[in-house]
Design a protein around this motif. Structure first.
Motif, short mmCIF file in Angstrom:
data_model
loop_
_atom_site.label_atom_id
_atom_site.label_comp_id
_atom_site.label_asym_id
_atom_site.label_seq_id
_atom_site.Cartn_x
_atom_site.Cartn_y
_atom_site.Cartn_z
N ALA A 42 -3.30 -2.51 6.61
CA ALA A 42 -2.96 -1.12 6.92
C ALA A 42 -2.29 -0.45 5.72
CB ALA A 42 -2.03 -1.06 8.14
N LEU A 43 -1.38 -1.16 5.07
CA LEU A 43 -0.70 -0.60 3.89
C LEU A 43 -1.67 -0.43 2.72
CD1 LEU A 43 2.64 -2.60 4.11
CD2 LEU A 43 2.33 -0.15 4.57
N LEU A 44 -2.53 -1.41 2.50
CA LEU A 44 -3.51 -1.29 1.42
C LEU A 44 -4.48 -0.15 1.68
CD1 LEU A 44 -4.28 -5.07 0.71
CD2 LEU A 44 -2.98 -3.48 -0.75
N ASP A 45 -4.88 0.05 2.93
CA ASP A 45 -5.74 1.18 3.27
C ASP A 45 -5.02 2.51 3.04
OD1 ASP A 45 -7.76 -0.57 3.98
OD2 ASP A 45 -7.44 -0.34 6.14
N PHE A 46 -3.75 2.57 3.42
CA PHE A 46 -2.95 3.77 3.16
C PHE A 46 -2.91 4.05 1.66
CE2 PHE A 46 1.13 5.63 1.94
CZ PHE A 46 1.08 6.84 2.64
N GLN A 47 -2.70 3.03 0.88
CA GLN A 47 -2.64 3.18 -0.58
C GLN A 47 -3.96 3.73 -1.13
OE1 GLN A 47 -2.49 -0.47 -2.83
NE2 GLN A 47 -1.26 0.48 -4.44
N GLN A 48 -5.07 3.33 -0.54
CA GLN A 48 -6.37 3.83 -0.99
C GLN A 48 -6.50 5.34 -0.80
OE1 GLN A 48 -8.97 2.18 -2.59
NE2 GLN A 48 -7.35 0.66 -2.81
N GLY A 49 -5.78 5.90 0.18
CA GLY A 49 -5.81 7.34 0.41
C GLY A 49 -4.98 8.13 -0.58
N ILE A 50 -4.16 7.44 -1.38
CA ILE A 50 -3.31 8.11 -2.36
C ILE A 50 -4.12 8.41 -3.62
CG2 ILE A 50 -1.20 7.94 -3.75
CD1 ILE A 50 -0.74 8.04 -0.69
N ALA A 51 -4.27 9.69 -3.92
CA ALA A 51 -5.04 10.12 -5.09
C ALA A 51 -4.17 10.22 -6.34
CB ALA A 51 -5.71 11.46 -4.81
#
Length: 134
Positions: A42-51
């Motif tokens: 979940a945290l890694l997926d959230f990080q992927q949304g950070i541009a």
């Protein structure tokens, strides 16, 4: 004839070798074993949304460091470690808030203020423990 102390010495040497291996003599870091893959993902997926992360706030968000030691992440104190707080305020992060945050089911405190997120806020209905959302 072997001395009775031989097996004990061998056992101690094997334990010492294992401890040295776990503390970084080899390429394995025992502290990075993630007991909770759901929160990690979940945290890694959230990080992927950070541009954009201009301050490098999420620079230690990687699998070589246990996620409970990542910047802005607080967890329960006993295994399996669960994310209870995500404090990412004022880091000028930009991007989208991914729906994966909804998988952090132990999350009680979420602070994303002082950032530049765009897009709709995803459904976070699974966050039944959430008490503070900023």
């Amino acid at each position: 004839m072997r001395s009775p102390k031989q097996p004990a010495k061998l056992t101690m040497l094997l334990l010492l070798a294992l401890l040295l291996f776990c503390y970084g003599v080899g390429n394995v870091h025992c502290s990075t074993i993630h007991e909770n893959r759901v929160d990690l993902q979940a945290l890694l997926d959230f990080q992927q949304g950070i541009a954009s992360d201009p301050q490098g706030a999420l620079s230690n968000w990687n699998t070589t460091t246990h996620f409970c030691h990542w910047n802005g992440v607080n967890c329960t104190t006993t295994p399996p470690f669960r994310v209870t707080q995500l404090k990412l305020s004022g880091w000028n992060l930009a991007g989208q808030i991914t729906s994966s945050l909804g998988n952090l089911t132990f999350l009680a405190y979420l602070d994303l203020s002082g950032n530049n997120f765009v897009g709709p806020l995803p459904v976070i209905g699974h966050l039944q423990q959430l008490r503070h959302f900023l």
